[in-house]
Design a protein around this motif. Sequence first.
Motif, PDB file in Angstrom:
ATOM      1  N   LEU A 153       7.621   9.084   1.623  1.00 32.70           N
ATOM      2  CA  LEU A 153       7.295   7.939   0.781  1.00 32.70           C
ATOM      3  C   LEU A 153       8.512   7.283   0.141  1.00 32.70           C
ATOM      4  O   LEU A 153       8.523   6.071  -0.081  1.00 32.70           O
ATOM      5  N   GLY A 154       9.523   8.062  -0.203  1.00 29.15           N
ATOM      6  CA  GLY A 154      10.697   7.535  -0.877  1.00 29.15           C
ATOM      7  C   GLY A 154      11.466   6.556  -0.012  1.00 29.15           C
ATOM      8  O   GLY A 154      11.345   6.538   1.215  1.00 29.15           O
ATOM      9  N   TYR A 155      12.271   5.744  -0.673  1.00 29.64           N
ATOM     10  CA  TYR A 155      12.992   4.666   0.016  1.00 29.64           C
ATOM     11  C   TYR A 155      13.802   5.181   1.193  1.00 29.64           C
ATOM     12  O   TYR A 155      13.805   4.582   2.268  1.00 29.64           O
ATOM     13  N   TYR A 156      14.512   6.288   0.997  1.00 29.51           N
ATOM     14  CA  TYR A 156      15.345   6.817   2.078  1.00 29.51           C
ATOM     15  C   TYR A 156      14.596   7.770   2.995  1.00 29.51           C
ATOM     16  O   TYR A 156      15.149   8.208   4.007  1.00 29.51           O
ATOM     17  N   SER A 157      13.372   8.121   2.654  1.00 26.81           N
ATOM     18  CA  SER A 157      12.602   9.061   3.471  1.00 26.81           C
ATOM     19  C   SER A 157      11.631   8.360   4.404  1.00 26.81           C
ATOM     20  O   SER A 157      11.180   8.948   5.387  1.00 26.81           O
ATOM     21  N   ALA A 158      11.281   7.124   4.080  1.00 21.78           N
ATOM     22  CA  ALA A 158      10.343   6.377   4.929  1.00 21.78           C
ATOM     23  C   ALA A 158      11.117   5.621   6.001  1.00 21.78           C
ATOM     24  O   ALA A 158      12.332   5.645   6.052  1.00 21.78           O
ATOM     25  N   GLY A 159      10.410   4.902   6.843  1.00 21.24           N
ATOM     26  CA  GLY A 159      11.023   4.381   8.055  1.00 21.24           C
ATOM     27  C   GLY A 159      11.436   2.928   8.058  1.00 21.24           C
ATOM     28  O   GLY A 159      11.742   2.401   9.109  1.00 21.24           O
ATOM     29  N   SER A 160      11.488   2.258   6.922  1.00 19.42           N
ATOM     30  CA  SER A 160      11.821   0.833   6.940  1.00 19.42           C
ATOM     31  C   SER A 160      13.312   0.621   7.201  1.00 19.42           C
ATOM     32  O   SER A 160      14.134   1.506   6.984  1.00 19.42           O
ATOM     33  N   THR A 161      13.669  -0.589   7.639  1.00 17.89           N
ATOM     34  CA  THR A 161      15.065  -0.932   7.870  1.00 17.89           C
ATOM     35  C   THR A 161      15.754  -1.146   6.529  1.00 17.89           C
ATOM     36  O   THR A 161      15.281  -1.910   5.695  1.00 17.89           O
ATOM     37  N   LYS A 162      16.879  -0.449   6.323  1.00 17.64           N
ATOM     38  CA  LYS A 162      17.566  -0.510   5.044  1.00 17.64           C
ATOM     39  C   LYS A 162      18.942  -1.130   5.147  1.00 17.64           C
ATOM     40  O   LYS A 162      19.389  -1.811   4.240  1.00 17.64           O
ATOM     41  N   PHE A 163      19.627  -0.863   6.263  1.00 23.95           N
ATOM     42  CA  PHE A 163      21.024  -1.246   6.390  1.00 23.95           C
ATOM     43  C   PHE A 163      21.164  -2.510   7.227  1.00 23.95           C
ATOM     44  O   PHE A 163      20.375  -2.768   8.123  1.00 23.95           O
ATOM     45  N   GLY A 164      22.213  -3.287   6.939  1.00 22.47           N
ATOM     46  CA  GLY A 164      22.484  -4.476   7.732  1.00 22.47           C
ATOM     47  C   GLY A 164      21.760  -5.693   7.208  1.00 22.47           C
ATOM     48  O   GLY A 164      21.032  -5.642   6.219  1.00 22.47           O
ATOM     49  N   ARG A 165      21.937  -6.796   7.904  1.00 24.47           N
ATOM     50  CA  ARG A 165      21.403  -8.064   7.406  1.00 24.47           C
ATOM     51  C   ARG A 165      19.882  -8.157   7.489  1.00 24.47           C
ATOM     52  O   ARG A 165      19.285  -8.980   6.823  1.00 24.47           O
ATOM     53  N   ALA A 166      19.266  -7.279   8.274  1.00 27.86           N
ATOM     54  CA  ALA A 166      17.805  -7.264   8.336  1.00 27.86           C
ATOM     55  C   ALA A 166      17.209  -6.356   7.270  1.00 27.86           C
ATOM     56  O   ALA A 166      16.000  -6.317   7.101  1.00 27.86           O
ATOM     57  N   GLY A 167      18.059  -5.633   6.549  1.00 24.54           N
ATOM     58  CA  GLY A 167      17.571  -4.692   5.554  1.00 24.54           C
ATOM     59  C   GLY A 167      17.787  -5.212   4.146  1.00 24.54           C
ATOM     60  O   GLY A 167      17.800  -6.410   3.885  1.00 24.54           O
ATOM     61  N   ASP A 168      17.984  -4.274   3.212  1.00 25.66           N
ATOM     62  CA  ASP A 168      18.083  -4.629   1.803  1.00 25.66           C
ATOM     63  C   ASP A 168      19.524  -4.790   1.328  1.00 25.66           C
ATOM     64  O   ASP A 168      19.777  -5.398   0.297  1.00 25.66           O
TER      65      ASP A 168
ATOM     66  N   ALA B  58       0.833  -1.203   0.000  1.00 25.82           N
ATOM     67  CA  ALA B  58       0.000   0.000   0.000  1.00 25.82           C
ATOM     68  C   ALA B  58       0.870   1.255   0.000  1.00 25.82           C
ATOM     69  O   ALA B  58       0.567   2.241  -0.677  1.00 25.82           O
ATOM     70  N   HIS B  59       1.958   1.222   0.771  1.00 26.57           N
ATOM     71  CA  HIS B  59       2.895   2.340   0.788  1.00 26.57           C
ATOM     72  C   HIS B  59       3.486   2.563  -0.606  1.00 26.57           C
ATOM     73  O   HIS B  59       3.546   3.687  -1.111  1.00 26.57           O
ATOM     74  N   SER B  60       3.916   1.478  -1.244  1.00 24.65           N
ATOM     75  CA  SER B  60       4.494   1.584  -2.580  1.00 24.65           C
ATOM     76  C   SER B  60       3.483   2.131  -3.573  1.00 24.65           C
ATOM     77  O   SER B  60       3.823   2.933  -4.445  1.00 24.65           O
ATOM     78  N   GLU B  61       2.225   1.712  -3.445  1.00 25.69           N
ATOM     79  CA  GLU B  61       1.203   2.183  -4.380  1.00 25.69           C
ATOM     80  C   GLU B  61       0.951   3.681  -4.211  1.00 25.69           C
ATOM     81  O   GLU B  61       0.672   4.386  -5.191  1.00 25.69           O
ATOM     82  N   ARG B  62       1.059   4.184  -2.983  1.00 24.79           N
ATOM     83  CA  ARG B  62       0.906   5.636  -2.773  1.00 24.79           C
ATOM     84  C   ARG B  62       2.018   6.400  -3.493  1.00 24.79           C
ATOM     85  O   ARG B  62       1.773   7.441  -4.113  1.00 24.79           O
ATOM     86  N   LEU B  63       3.228   5.884  -3.421  1.00 20.88           N
ATOM     87  CA  LEU B  63       4.331   6.536  -4.119  1.00 20.88           C
ATOM     88  C   LEU B  63       4.163   6.397  -5.627  1.00 20.88           C
ATOM     89  O   LEU B  63       4.407   7.346  -6.381  1.00 20.88           O
TER      90      LEU B  63
END
Length: 394
Positions: free
Chosen positions: A48-63, A13-18
Amino acid sequence: MPELPMPDADALAHSERLRALIREEIVDAGGAVPFWRFMELALYAPGLGYYSAGSTKFGRAGDFVTAPELGSLFAQCVAEAVAPVLRQLGSEAQFVEIGGGSGAFAEALLARLQALDALPARYAILEPSADLRERQRERLERATSPSVFARVRWLDRPQEEAWNGVLFANEVIDALPTPRFLIRDGEVFEEGVALDAQDRLVPAWFPADALLAGGVRHAERYLETTFAEGYRAELLPHLPYWIQAVMGGLREGAMLFFDYGHPRREYYLPERGNGTVRAFYRQQVHNDVYRWPGLQDITASVDFTALAEAGTQAGFDLAGYCTQSGFLLGNGLQQRLEEAEAQAPDEQARLRLRNEARQLTLPDAMGERFQAMGFSRGVDFDAAFAFNDLGWRL
């Protein structure tokens, strides 16, 4: 293309908003936006953007996993390289990190600089993401002493006032929104993003503007050849302006960049005729950059010859260029590893340290895919690249 794990319903849903925001801009622009603008929205659209939203990006739990997320050895070696520069500049020297990630690099670097008695007067992090900024703040406040944490500041924009010190960026340039070009009938076209009949994001092409076309012709003159019909790649004609913007009022000191990429003669090889843009999602690399905007990183490799040109155009001398492996080994990696192993509580911890060092230096890991480039003005920084300077490849 690899089989990718499906995002959950909230993420979709987040991706669809972007995606809806991108579609709206395409329509408002008359049917297409430049690829760099799509990339900018996908990565940095507020909230909404990848670096602006709050998901985990760095490390083994991220992308993806960056060098500082593997452990502290990378930052310790950088500290060894920049400590002499900070000492040369005196008590008011500053260290500015562009894009602080999780804060792991700052934590390890400050600890090593303190041990070397080379702490900067201020450690500033230029971080556009409010979410990452808060994570960095919490981590550094927890991990450093009050006196060290008091030196840390966050910047909303580059420092325009005069300052002396070190500017540092790890895996930042690869995430700059990049124009893409195509050679068609001998002319330079720019790639755009449009909508097909099913409202899907698809490539589109239009004549390149003077800045992009001029950059492509400059690359051809440098290579002493012309790009073949249908050749498609990336080029950052605004890189010199970006360097001058992020350095702000830097008068004397050093700039140090790490990223994956190639010197120009390797970047634009004939067999690399479809460019280097790719996406990172859950530790997997794939080529569908239009899939799930906002949920995946989008990057392009760095033309290190272009970076050398940009740094020297900004009034700095090229201090050196080498592989990440060469830089780390030349700045004390073996000693740092031996010290860390001696202090490790058990064999499992020692094994993790050895794996970290291997990941940082092996050619098929980060050792040669990632490279380092340094610039200096008014200080001696060449020694940091003395181990394996590859400037001749530029």
